[in-house]
Design a protein around this motif. Sequence first.
Motif, mmCIF file in Angstrom:
data_model
loop_
_atom_site.group_PDB
_atom_site.id
_atom_site.type_symbol
_atom_site.label_atom_id
_atom_site.label_comp_id
_atom_site.label_asym_id
_atom_site.label_seq_id
_atom_site.Cartn_x
_atom_site.Cartn_y
_atom_site.Cartn_z
ATOM 1 N N VAL A 105 0.841 -1.197 0.000
ATOM 2 C CA VAL A 105 0.000 0.000 0.000
ATOM 3 C C VAL A 105 0.878 1.249 0.000
ATOM 4 O O VAL A 105 1.866 1.319 0.716
ATOM 5 C CB VAL A 105 -0.901 0.021 1.262
ATOM 6 C CG1 VAL A 105 -1.786 1.251 1.261
ATOM 7 C CG2 VAL A 105 -1.734 -1.242 1.357
ATOM 8 N N GLY A 106 0.510 2.215 -0.800
ATOM 9 C CA GLY A 106 1.161 3.524 -0.763
ATOM 10 C C GLY A 106 2.579 3.564 -1.282
ATOM 11 O O GLY A 106 3.355 4.445 -0.905
ATOM 12 N N GLN A 107 2.950 2.648 -2.160
ATOM 13 C CA GLN A 107 4.305 2.673 -2.689
ATOM 14 C C GLN A 107 4.534 3.958 -3.483
ATOM 15 O O GLN A 107 3.663 4.428 -4.200
ATOM 16 C CB GLN A 107 4.571 1.465 -3.592
ATOM 17 C CG GLN A 107 4.492 0.157 -2.879
ATOM 18 C CD GLN A 107 3.138 -0.492 -3.046
ATOM 19 O OE1 GLN A 107 2.132 0.179 -3.201
ATOM 20 N NE2 GLN A 107 3.107 -1.808 -3.020
ATOM 21 N N ARG A 108 5.752 4.482 -3.334
ATOM 22 C CA ARG A 108 6.124 5.724 -3.999
ATOM 23 C C ARG A 108 7.651 5.766 -4.113
ATOM 24 O O ARG A 108 8.331 5.020 -3.423
ATOM 25 C CB ARG A 108 5.621 6.918 -3.210
ATOM 26 C CG ARG A 108 6.213 6.994 -1.813
ATOM 27 C CD ARG A 108 5.466 7.965 -0.909
ATOM 28 N NE ARG A 108 5.944 7.896 0.448
ATOM 29 C CZ ARG A 108 5.579 7.000 1.366
ATOM 30 N NH1 ARG A 108 4.721 6.056 1.057
ATOM 31 N NH2 ARG A 108 6.074 7.032 2.589
ATOM 32 N N PRO A 109 8.164 6.647 -4.948
ATOM 33 C CA PRO A 109 9.622 6.787 -5.008
ATOM 34 C C PRO A 109 10.164 7.266 -3.663
ATOM 35 O O PRO A 109 9.629 8.210 -3.073
ATOM 36 C CB PRO A 109 9.843 7.850 -6.091
ATOM 37 C CG PRO A 109 8.600 7.829 -6.908
ATOM 38 C CD PRO A 109 7.494 7.478 -5.948
ATOM 39 N N GLY A 110 11.195 6.603 -3.165
ATOM 40 C CA GLY A 110 11.830 7.014 -1.924
ATOM 41 C C GLY A 110 12.477 8.383 -2.072
ATOM 42 O O GLY A 110 13.041 8.702 -3.118
ATOM 43 N N ARG A 111 12.359 9.187 -1.012
ATOM 44 C CA ARG A 111 12.906 10.543 -1.007
ATOM 45 C C ARG A 111 12.488 11.316 -2.254
ATOM 46 O O ARG A 111 13.297 11.935 -2.941
ATOM 47 C CB ARG A 111 14.416 10.515 -0.860
ATOM 48 C CG ARG A 111 14.873 9.963 0.472
ATOM 49 C CD ARG A 111 16.382 10.072 0.618
ATOM 50 N NE ARG A 111 16.813 9.485 1.858
ATOM 51 C CZ ARG A 111 17.939 8.799 2.013
ATOM 52 N NH1 ARG A 111 18.747 8.625 0.984
ATOM 53 N NH2 ARG A 111 18.258 8.305 3.176
ATOM 54 N N ALA A 112 11.218 11.287 -2.528
ATOM 55 C CA ALA A 112 10.674 11.919 -3.734
ATOM 56 C C ALA A 112 11.010 13.400 -3.814
ATOM 57 O O ALA A 112 11.161 13.943 -4.910
ATOM 58 C CB ALA A 112 9.162 11.710 -3.805
ATOM 59 N N ALA A 113 11.157 14.065 -2.673
ATOM 60 C CA ALA A 113 11.482 15.500 -2.697
ATOM 61 C C ALA A 113 12.807 15.755 -3.401
ATOM 62 O O ALA A 113 12.953 16.757 -4.114
ATOM 63 C CB ALA A 113 11.512 16.059 -1.275
ATOM 64 N N ARG A 114 13.759 14.846 -3.233
ATOM 65 C CA ARG A 114 15.036 15.007 -3.950
ATOM 66 C C ARG A 114 14.829 14.866 -5.451
ATOM 67 O O ARG A 114 15.432 15.583 -6.242
ATOM 68 C CB ARG A 114 16.050 13.973 -3.479
ATOM 69 C CG ARG A 114 16.619 14.261 -2.123
ATOM 70 C CD ARG A 114 17.704 13.277 -1.780
ATOM 71 N NE ARG A 114 18.237 13.571 -0.464
ATOM 72 C CZ ARG A 114 19.110 12.808 0.159
ATOM 73 N NH1 ARG A 114 19.544 11.701 -0.415
ATOM 74 N NH2 ARG A 114 19.546 13.133 1.345
#
Length: 140
Positions: free
Chosen positions: A63-72
């Motif tokens: 659930v909720g997978q996303r790119p890690g440290r997306a802000a970078r």
Amino acid sequence: MKVVIVYESLTGNTKRAAELMGGLLAERGVDTTVCPITAIDHQALALADLVVVGGWVDGLFFVGQRPGRAARLESFPPIDGKRCLVYCTYAIDPGKTLEKLTRIMERRGAEVLGGMTIKRSRLEQGAREFVDRLLQAVPA
């Protein structure tokens, strides 16, 4: 052809995949630069014909997978009109991380040609397959 591989890595798996890809591309005569997102080689990026961006999957197991440290990744330098490929490394399930990474790079101006997920237990095989696909899609 000049390729820049930029990666965001937490445990070293995404970095390892980037290094493997860089080595495989260099073996095939492709001018390749590999660097972390925290130390982008801006000159190589400016001269690149193709940009490869890699990240890792963050989130709960399914659930909720996303790119890690997306802000970078969101602060990636603008690369208006540059061709780009994306990849992400994962342990269990990448979910829609690849699609989310694609959208991030498109917002940075990239023309994303495609991408691939790479299971962390199969980094070498995944890197080889990624490079084969890259060279088929964008011949050196």
